[in-house]
Scaffold this motif. Structure first.
Motif, short mmCIF file in Angstrom:
data_model
loop_
_atom_site.label_atom_id
_atom_site.label_comp_id
_atom_site.label_asym_id
_atom_site.label_seq_id
_atom_site.Cartn_x
_atom_site.Cartn_y
_atom_site.Cartn_z
N ALA A 129 0.84 -1.20 0.00
CA ALA A 129 0.00 0.00 0.00
C ALA A 129 0.87 1.25 0.00
N ARG A 130 0.38 2.34 -0.60
CA ARG A 130 1.12 3.60 -0.56
C ARG A 130 1.38 4.01 0.89
N ASP A 237 -13.34 -9.50 -9.74
CA ASP A 237 -13.48 -9.93 -11.13
C ASP A 237 -12.11 -9.97 -11.82
N ASP A 238 -12.09 -10.48 -13.04
CA ASP A 238 -10.82 -10.63 -13.77
C ASP A 238 -10.09 -9.29 -13.92
N ALA A 239 -10.85 -8.22 -14.12
CA ALA A 239 -10.24 -6.91 -14.39
C ALA A 239 -9.44 -6.38 -13.20
N CYS A 240 -9.70 -6.90 -12.02
CA CYS A 240 -8.93 -6.46 -10.85
C CYS A 240 -7.45 -6.78 -11.00
N PHE A 241 -7.13 -7.80 -11.81
CA PHE A 241 -5.76 -8.24 -11.95
C PHE A 241 -5.06 -7.65 -13.18
N GLU A 242 -5.84 -7.08 -14.07
CA GLU A 242 -5.27 -6.53 -15.30
C GLU A 242 -4.48 -5.26 -14.97
N GLY A 243 -3.21 -5.25 -15.32
CA GLY A 243 -2.36 -4.09 -15.07
C GLY A 243 -1.92 -3.92 -13.64
N ALA A 244 -2.25 -4.88 -12.77
CA ALA A 244 -1.87 -4.77 -11.36
C ALA A 244 -0.70 -5.70 -11.06
N ARG A 245 0.06 -5.38 -10.02
CA ARG A 245 1.14 -6.26 -9.55
C ARG A 245 0.56 -7.13 -8.44
N LEU A 246 0.66 -8.46 -8.65
CA LEU A 246 0.01 -9.43 -7.78
C LEU A 246 1.00 -10.10 -6.84
N PHE A 247 0.58 -10.22 -5.57
CA PHE A 247 1.35 -10.92 -4.55
C PHE A 247 0.41 -11.87 -3.81
N VAL A 248 0.96 -12.96 -3.25
CA VAL A 248 0.16 -13.93 -2.50
C VAL A 248 0.84 -14.19 -1.17
N ASP A 249 0.06 -14.77 -0.23
CA ASP A 249 0.70 -15.11 1.05
C ASP A 249 1.65 -16.28 0.88
N THR A 287 10.38 -7.21 -4.55
CA THR A 287 10.15 -5.77 -4.41
C THR A 287 8.65 -5.52 -4.31
N GLY A 288 8.23 -4.76 -3.33
CA GLY A 288 6.81 -4.45 -3.17
C GLY A 288 6.39 -3.35 -4.14
N ARG A 289 5.71 -2.35 -3.64
CA ARG A 289 5.24 -1.25 -4.49
C ARG A 289 6.43 -0.49 -5.09
N LYS A 290 6.35 -0.21 -6.38
CA LYS A 290 7.44 0.47 -7.08
C LYS A 290 7.18 1.96 -7.27
N ASN A 291 5.89 2.35 -7.38
CA ASN A 291 5.59 3.78 -7.55
C ASN A 291 4.20 4.07 -7.02
N GLU A 292 3.83 5.32 -7.02
CA GLU A 292 2.57 5.75 -6.40
C GLU A 292 1.35 5.50 -7.27
N GLN A 293 1.55 5.24 -8.56
CA GLN A 293 0.43 5.10 -9.47
C GLN A 293 0.01 3.66 -9.75
N GLU A 294 0.89 2.70 -9.50
CA GLU A 294 0.54 1.32 -9.83
C GLU A 294 -0.49 0.76 -8.84
N ARG A 295 -1.30 -0.17 -9.34
CA ARG A 295 -2.24 -0.89 -8.48
C ARG A 295 -1.57 -2.18 -8.01
N THR A 296 -1.80 -2.54 -6.75
CA THR A 296 -1.29 -3.78 -6.21
C THR A 296 -2.45 -4.63 -5.71
N VAL A 297 -2.25 -5.95 -5.75
CA VAL A 297 -3.26 -6.90 -5.27
C VAL A 297 -2.56 -7.94 -4.40
N PHE A 298 -3.16 -8.25 -3.25
CA PHE A 298 -2.65 -9.29 -2.38
C PHE A 298 -3.75 -10.31 -2.15
N LYS A 299 -3.43 -11.58 -2.42
CA LYS A 299 -4.40 -12.66 -2.21
C LYS A 299 -3.86 -13.63 -1.17
#
Length: 320
Positions: A129-130, A237-249, A287-299
């Motif tokens: 998260a930012r 939905d599928d669109a939540c992952f499009e263009g986002a950086r994904l991480f899992v536990d 590496t976690g978040r890289k910049n302020e504009q990217e979206r991240t997802v954690f599952k």
């Protein structure tokens, strides 16, 4: 053997200490074999007439630190308990000395599960998260959802909480409790608008259909998905992952969660799109978040490592 009831377990697991403990344990590692799953059905005529009332699923989740601690969580899930006026889930945790096998503690498993689940999401947010994330949206109003504002406040400067739930009255009740704890909180009936305004969207539901849509999420936001722990469950939905950086536990999420399995089946997501786990983040390998504009997802789907870390914290806290 020490016995820790719910109140004692809760008091020993403040989020600042629990999050730090999880960070240390994910970095240090431990042995986590596959969980055991057993279906137990009572004979006809016992426990009610229908099959659901007679069926129990029991999960046995072991983990250990060689030479130190060995723990086992037993989780019993009985959907038919709703008709009996009982909770559908009960769990207990047993902690042993890994060298001698001597029982050390019996700990309330429900408190461990709920608090370590919220803490794991906050741990992920500390990387993803930012740093200026102030507005948290909680989707859901169950027991884990109630803990999320306090958990997130331990890692980010949360100043506002919005709550959405299928039943508006439950969202309003939870928002009132958050306000009583000292945070401005409001219930919303417009999930799309709430998502678009939030810095962090954290979902803790039992939904089998997507609730959050990627088109609603703001640039720079962080999406936390807790609820989908079977292939039949989805919160995004599928669109939540499009263009986002994904991480899992853990990598196990790729085999268990419908939130990931369905987009993979649709070709939207690939296993190698996962940028890291809590282990690689805690070790500094990912590496976690890289910049302020990217979206991240954690599952997340949960891990016995988290249970063991929490149980050891409870036990050692009482030893001074």
């Amino acid at each position: 053997m020490q016995v820790y009831e719910a109140n004692a377990t809760r008091a020993a697991l403040p989020f600042d200490r629990l999050i730090a403990t999880l960070r240390e344990r994910f970095a240090g590692g431990c042995e986590v074999p596959a969980r055991h799953v057993h279906e137990i059905t009572s004979p006809a005529g016992e426990g009610g007439g229908d099959l659901a009332s007679r069926r129990m699923t029991s999960l046995i989740m072991p983990a250990w630190q060689p030479g130190k601690y060995y723990g086992v969580k037993i989780v019993n899930i009985v959907p038919g308990n709703a008709k009996r006026g009982l909770p559908g889930l009960h769990s207990s945790y047993l902690l042993f000395d890994a060298r001698t096998g001597v029982p050390l503690a019996q700990i309330d498993g429900d408190e461990i599960t709920q608090r370590r689940t919220a803490a794991a999401s906050a741990l992920a947010a500390s990387y993803l998260a930012r740093t200026d994330a102030k507005h948290l949206l909680v989707v859901g109003a169950g027991r884990v959802a109630h803990l999320l504002p306090a958990a997130y406040r331990a890692v980010r400067p949360i100043e506002r909480v919005t709550v959405w739930a299928r039943r508006p009255a439950e969202a309003q009740a939870m928002a009132a409790q958050v306000r009583e704890a000292g945070l401005p909180a409001f219930a919303s009936t417009d999930l799309a608008a709430a998502c678009s305004e939030a810095d962090i969207v954290s979902c803790a539901t039992l939904s089998t259909e997507p609730l959050v849509r990627g088109s609603w999420l703001a640039p720079g936001s962080h999406l936390d998905l807790i609820g989908s722990f079977t292939p039949a469950m989805r919160e995004a939905d599928d669109a939540c992952f499009e263009g986002a950086r994904l991480f899992v536990d853990t990598d196990e999420a790729l085999q268990k969660s419908g939130d990931l399995l369905v987009p993979m089946q649709h070709g939207v997501l690939r296993a190698d799109d996962v940028r890291g786990t809590l282990t690689t983040l805690a070790k500094g390998v990912a590496t976690g978040r890289k910049n302020e504009q990217e979206r991240t997802v954690f599952k997340s789907v949960g891990s016995a490592l988290e249970d063991l870390a929490a149980a050891v914290l409870v036990y050692e806290s009482s030893k001074g």
